[in-house]
Design a protein around this motif. Sequence first.
Motif, PDB file in Angstrom:
ATOM      1  N   LEU A 108     -25.201  28.991  64.983  1.00 19.27           N
ATOM      2  CA  LEU A 108     -24.625  29.894  63.993  1.00 19.27           C
ATOM      3  C   LEU A 108     -25.729  30.658  63.258  1.00 19.27           C
ATOM      4  CD1 LEU A 108     -22.339  31.045  62.271  1.00 19.27           C
ATOM      5  CD2 LEU A 108     -22.481  28.981  60.847  1.00 19.27           C
ATOM      6  N   GLN A 109     -26.788  29.968  62.899  1.00 22.74           N
ATOM      7  CA  GLN A 109     -27.886  30.612  62.177  1.00 22.74           C
ATOM      8  C   GLN A 109     -28.594  31.655  63.039  1.00 22.74           C
ATOM      9  OE1 GLN A 109     -30.095  27.168  60.925  1.00 22.74           O
ATOM     10  NE2 GLN A 109     -28.620  26.641  59.326  1.00 22.74           N
ATOM     11  N   GLU A 110     -28.773  31.363  64.315  1.00 25.95           N
ATOM     12  CA  GLU A 110     -29.381  32.353  65.215  1.00 25.95           C
ATOM     13  C   GLU A 110     -28.495  33.590  65.320  1.00 25.95           C
ATOM     14  OE1 GLU A 110     -31.015  31.083  68.976  1.00 25.95           O
ATOM     15  OE2 GLU A 110     -31.151  29.015  68.269  1.00 25.95           O
ATOM     16  N   PHE A 111     -27.189  33.369  65.387  1.00 31.75           N
ATOM     17  CA  PHE A 111     -26.248  34.489  65.451  1.00 31.75           C
ATOM     18  C   PHE A 111     -26.287  35.313  64.172  1.00 31.75           C
ATOM     19  CE2 PHE A 111     -21.903  35.901  64.297  1.00 31.75           C
ATOM     20  CZ  PHE A 111     -21.744  36.898  65.249  1.00 31.75           C
ATOM     21  N   LEU A 112     -26.283  34.651  63.026  1.00 33.32           N
ATOM     22  CA  LEU A 112     -26.298  35.350  61.745  1.00 33.32           C
ATOM     23  C   LEU A 112     -27.596  36.126  61.547  1.00 33.32           C
ATOM     24  CD1 LEU A 112     -24.757  32.618  59.400  1.00 33.32           C
ATOM     25  CD2 LEU A 112     -23.636  34.685  60.249  1.00 33.32           C
ATOM     26  N   ALA A 113     -28.694  35.586  62.057  1.00 33.13           N
ATOM     27  CA  ALA A 113     -30.006  36.201  61.844  1.00 33.13           C
ATOM     28  C   ALA A 113     -30.127  37.583  62.474  1.00 33.13           C
ATOM     29  CB  ALA A 113     -31.106  35.282  62.375  1.00 33.13           C
ATOM     30  N   VAL A 114     -29.334  37.860  63.510  1.00 33.81           N
ATOM     31  CA  VAL A 114     -29.445  39.160  64.191  1.00 33.81           C
ATOM     32  C   VAL A 114     -28.426  40.173  63.685  1.00 33.81           C
ATOM     33  CG1 VAL A 114     -30.335  38.047  66.271  1.00 33.81           C
ATOM     34  CG2 VAL A 114     -27.897  38.567  66.109  1.00 33.81           C
ATOM     35  N   GLN A 115     -27.581  39.769  62.729  1.00 31.45           N
ATOM     36  CA  GLN A 115     -26.567  40.685  62.233  1.00 31.45           C
ATOM     37  C   GLN A 115     -27.175  41.672  61.228  1.00 31.45           C
ATOM     38  OE1 GLN A 115     -23.752  40.650  63.900  1.00 31.45           O
ATOM     39  NE2 GLN A 115     -24.641  38.880  64.961  1.00 31.45           N
ATOM     40  N   ASP A 116     -26.560  42.828  61.121  1.00 34.25           N
ATOM     41  CA  ASP A 116     -27.079  43.899  60.273  1.00 34.25           C
ATOM     42  C   ASP A 116     -26.455  43.816  58.878  1.00 34.25           C
ATOM     43  OD1 ASP A 116     -28.465  46.134  59.477  1.00 34.25           O
ATOM     44  OD2 ASP A 116     -27.042  47.554  60.351  1.00 34.25           O
ATOM     45  N   THR A 117     -26.908  42.827  58.100  1.00 34.25           N
ATOM     46  CA  THR A 117     -26.446  42.697  56.720  1.00 34.25           C
ATOM     47  C   THR A 117     -27.670  42.753  55.805  1.00 34.25           C
ATOM     48  OG1 THR A 117     -26.648  40.297  56.374  1.00 34.25           O
ATOM     49  CG2 THR A 117     -24.708  41.074  57.597  1.00 34.25           C
ATOM     50  N   PRO A 118     -27.482  43.045  54.513  1.00 33.23           N
ATOM     51  CA  PRO A 118     -28.634  43.166  53.612  1.00 33.23           C
ATOM     52  C   PRO A 118     -29.552  41.944  53.623  1.00 33.23           C
ATOM     53  CG  PRO A 118     -26.669  44.011  52.549  1.00 33.23           C
ATOM     54  CD  PRO A 118     -26.214  43.380  53.833  1.00 33.23           C
ATOM     55  N   THR A 119     -28.969  40.763  53.611  1.00 28.49           N
ATOM     56  CA  THR A 119     -29.792  39.551  53.580  1.00 28.49           C
ATOM     57  C   THR A 119     -30.395  39.253  54.940  1.00 28.49           C
ATOM     58  OG1 THR A 119     -28.423  38.637  51.803  1.00 28.49           O
ATOM     59  CG2 THR A 119     -29.814  37.091  53.012  1.00 28.49           C
ATOM     60  N   ALA A 120     -29.624  39.432  56.006  1.00 26.41           N
ATOM     61  CA  ALA A 120     -30.129  39.153  57.354  1.00 26.41           C
ATOM     62  C   ALA A 120     -31.310  40.040  57.711  1.00 26.41           C
ATOM     63  CB  ALA A 120     -29.012  39.333  58.382  1.00 26.41           C
ATOM     64  N   ARG A 121     -31.338  41.238  57.165  1.00 26.54           N
ATOM     65  CA  ARG A 121     -32.426  42.169  57.485  1.00 26.54           C
ATOM     66  C   ARG A 121     -33.769  41.726  56.910  1.00 26.54           C
ATOM     67  NH1 ARG A 121     -28.309  46.282  56.863  1.00 26.54           N
ATOM     68  NH2 ARG A 121     -28.845  46.542  54.650  1.00 26.54           N
ATOM     69  N   VAL A 122     -33.753  40.878  55.900  1.00 24.90           N
ATOM     70  CA  VAL A 122     -35.015  40.510  55.248  1.00 24.90           C
ATOM     71  C   VAL A 122     -35.418  39.045  55.474  1.00 24.90           C
ATOM     72  CG1 VAL A 122     -34.699  42.248  53.456  1.00 24.90           C
ATOM     73  CG2 VAL A 122     -33.858  39.930  53.064  1.00 24.90           C
ATOM     74  N   VAL A 123     -34.577  38.259  56.140  1.00 23.81           N
ATOM     75  CA  VAL A 123     -34.927  36.856  56.341  1.00 23.81           C
ATOM     76  C   VAL A 123     -35.964  36.717  57.447  1.00 23.81           C
ATOM     77  CG1 VAL A 123     -32.657  36.071  55.587  1.00 23.81           C
ATOM     78  CG2 VAL A 123     -33.080  36.444  58.030  1.00 23.81           C
ATOM     79  N   LYS A 124     -36.726  35.646  57.388  1.00 20.93           N
ATOM     80  CA  LYS A 124     -37.656  35.306  58.457  1.00 20.93           C
ATOM     81  C   LYS A 124     -36.961  34.303  59.372  1.00 20.93           C
ATOM     82  CE  LYS A 124     -41.880  35.964  55.746  1.00 20.93           C
ATOM     83  NZ  LYS A 124     -43.142  35.327  55.255  1.00 20.93           N
ATOM     84  N   PRO A 125     -36.705  34.702  60.630  1.00 14.92           N
ATOM     85  CA  PRO A 125     -35.977  33.810  61.543  1.00 14.92           C
ATOM     86  C   PRO A 125     -36.570  32.408  61.628  1.00 14.92           C
ATOM     87  CG  PRO A 125     -36.178  35.988  62.499  1.00 14.92           C
ATOM     88  CD  PRO A 125     -37.016  35.998  61.240  1.00 14.92           C
ATOM     89  N   SER A 126     -37.901  32.297  61.569  1.00 18.39           N
ATOM     90  CA  SER A 126     -38.530  30.978  61.688  1.00 18.39           C
ATOM     91  C   SER A 126     -38.143  30.058  60.540  1.00 18.39           C
ATOM     92  CB  SER A 126     -40.053  31.133  61.731  1.00 18.39           C
ATOM     93  OG  SER A 126     -40.532  31.781  60.557  1.00 18.39           O
ATOM     94  N   HIS A 127     -37.815  30.640  59.391  1.00 15.59           N
ATOM     95  CA  HIS A 127     -37.376  29.843  58.245  1.00 15.59           C
ATOM     96  C   HIS A 127     -35.855  29.764  58.168  1.00 15.59           C
ATOM     97  CE1 HIS A 127     -41.396  30.966  56.075  1.00 15.59           C
ATOM     98  NE2 HIS A 127     -41.553  30.002  56.970  1.00 15.59           N
ATOM     99  N   PHE A 128     -35.204  30.831  58.572  1.00 19.18           N
ATOM    100  CA  PHE A 128     -33.745  30.920  58.464  1.00 19.18           C
ATOM    101  C   PHE A 128     -33.051  29.965  59.432  1.00 19.18           C
ATOM    102  CE2 PHE A 128     -29.619  33.041  59.275  1.00 19.18           C
ATOM    103  CZ  PHE A 128     -29.164  33.175  57.973  1.00 19.18           C
ATOM    104  N   VAL A 129     -33.568  29.874  60.662  1.00 23.74           N
ATOM    105  CA  VAL A 129     -32.957  29.020  61.690  1.00 23.74           C
ATOM    106  C   VAL A 129     -33.568  27.630  61.569  1.00 23.74           C
ATOM    107  CG1 VAL A 129     -32.488  28.722  64.140  1.00 23.74           C
ATOM    108  CG2 VAL A 129     -32.642  31.030  63.177  1.00 23.74           C
ATOM    109  N   SER A 130     -32.917  26.798  60.767  1.00 22.70           N
ATOM    110  CA  SER A 130     -33.475  25.486  60.443  1.00 22.70           C
ATOM    111  C   SER A 130     -32.547  24.323  60.748  1.00 22.70           C
ATOM    112  CB  SER A 130     -33.825  25.445  58.949  1.00 22.70           C
ATOM    113  OG  SER A 130     -32.639  25.580  58.172  1.00 22.70           O
ATOM    114  N   GLY A 131     -31.265  24.619  60.911  1.00 22.92           N
ATOM    115  CA  GLY A 131     -30.296  23.549  61.132  1.00 22.92           C
ATOM    116  C   GLY A 131     -29.639  23.078  59.851  1.00 22.92           C
ATOM    117  N   LYS A 132     -30.272  23.334  58.720  1.00 23.68           N
ATOM    118  CA  LYS A 132     -29.701  22.992  57.423  1.00 23.68           C
ATOM    119  C   LYS A 132     -28.995  24.220  56.855  1.00 23.68           C
ATOM    120  CE  LYS A 132     -33.228  19.550  56.251  1.00 23.68           C
ATOM    121  NZ  LYS A 132     -34.283  19.145  55.259  1.00 23.68           N
ATOM    122  N   VAL A 133     -27.796  24.026  56.328  1.00 19.45           N
ATOM    123  CA  VAL A 133     -27.033  25.142  55.768  1.00 19.45           C
ATOM    124  C   VAL A 133     -27.329  25.262  54.278  1.00 19.45           C
ATOM    125  CG1 VAL A 133     -24.740  26.085  55.349  1.00 19.45           C
ATOM    126  CG2 VAL A 133     -25.219  24.881  57.488  1.00 19.45           C
TER     127      VAL A 133
END
Length: 221
Positions: A108-133
């Motif tokens: 789910l996090q990998e999917f969200l990370a590629v979406q074009d939303t204000p927050t998704a555009r600025v997150v770092k995938p290496s930190h965002f995709v962690s398994g913890k919600v």
Amino acid sequence: QQREEEFDAKFRGLDTSCDGRLQFDEVLDFLKESKSMITDRHAMVLFSRIDGDGTGSIDFPEFCDYILSVELMEAKRKCAKASKLKQWDGPEQLKVNGSWDRETRLALQEFLAVQDTPTARVVKPSHFVSGKVTAQHIIVLQEVLEACAVRNSHGLACGTWTERTTAGLHELLMREGAPTALAIGDTFLADKFGKASVMALQEYLTMMRKGRGTAFGSAVW
């Protein structure tokens, strides 16, 4: 539970020998229904693929997996043409078993990370995709729901998972054609977040993954 009963009734209807397993002659017409223009020879090849343990017959879990895979492939084909959201580069094998486990959360996090939303555009995938919600993940999900204009989504992005978040997610999953959501019907929109929600979400992540693979584990028992 509803899907299990549905599959069980179909399985029992095909199991004319009443031995709890389907032989090729018992399932041939069913395979031809699900695959138009299939020959007997191709049906035998398909039968062998469904018979994952190589016993020469199909048991109930293998039967359910086949039905779900057919539904999921069709849903994936339709979703790829109609969805406004971006596809993601997920793993070839994705589970659809209703378990809210780390693998599902990562997907789910990998999917969200590629979406074009204000927050998704600025997150770092290496930190965002962690398994913890965390609140950050919930905000991106809520921004996705707002972008898709689900009902009552205005001002949803607060970082806290609320009933509105669940209702919006369920509406999105129904709108995008996740088989479990469609099978449950309109009552799914008012359901609380649970196993059916996770199954529909896992199906949707599979539908939105680039490529064709839809392999998954037993999902209805």
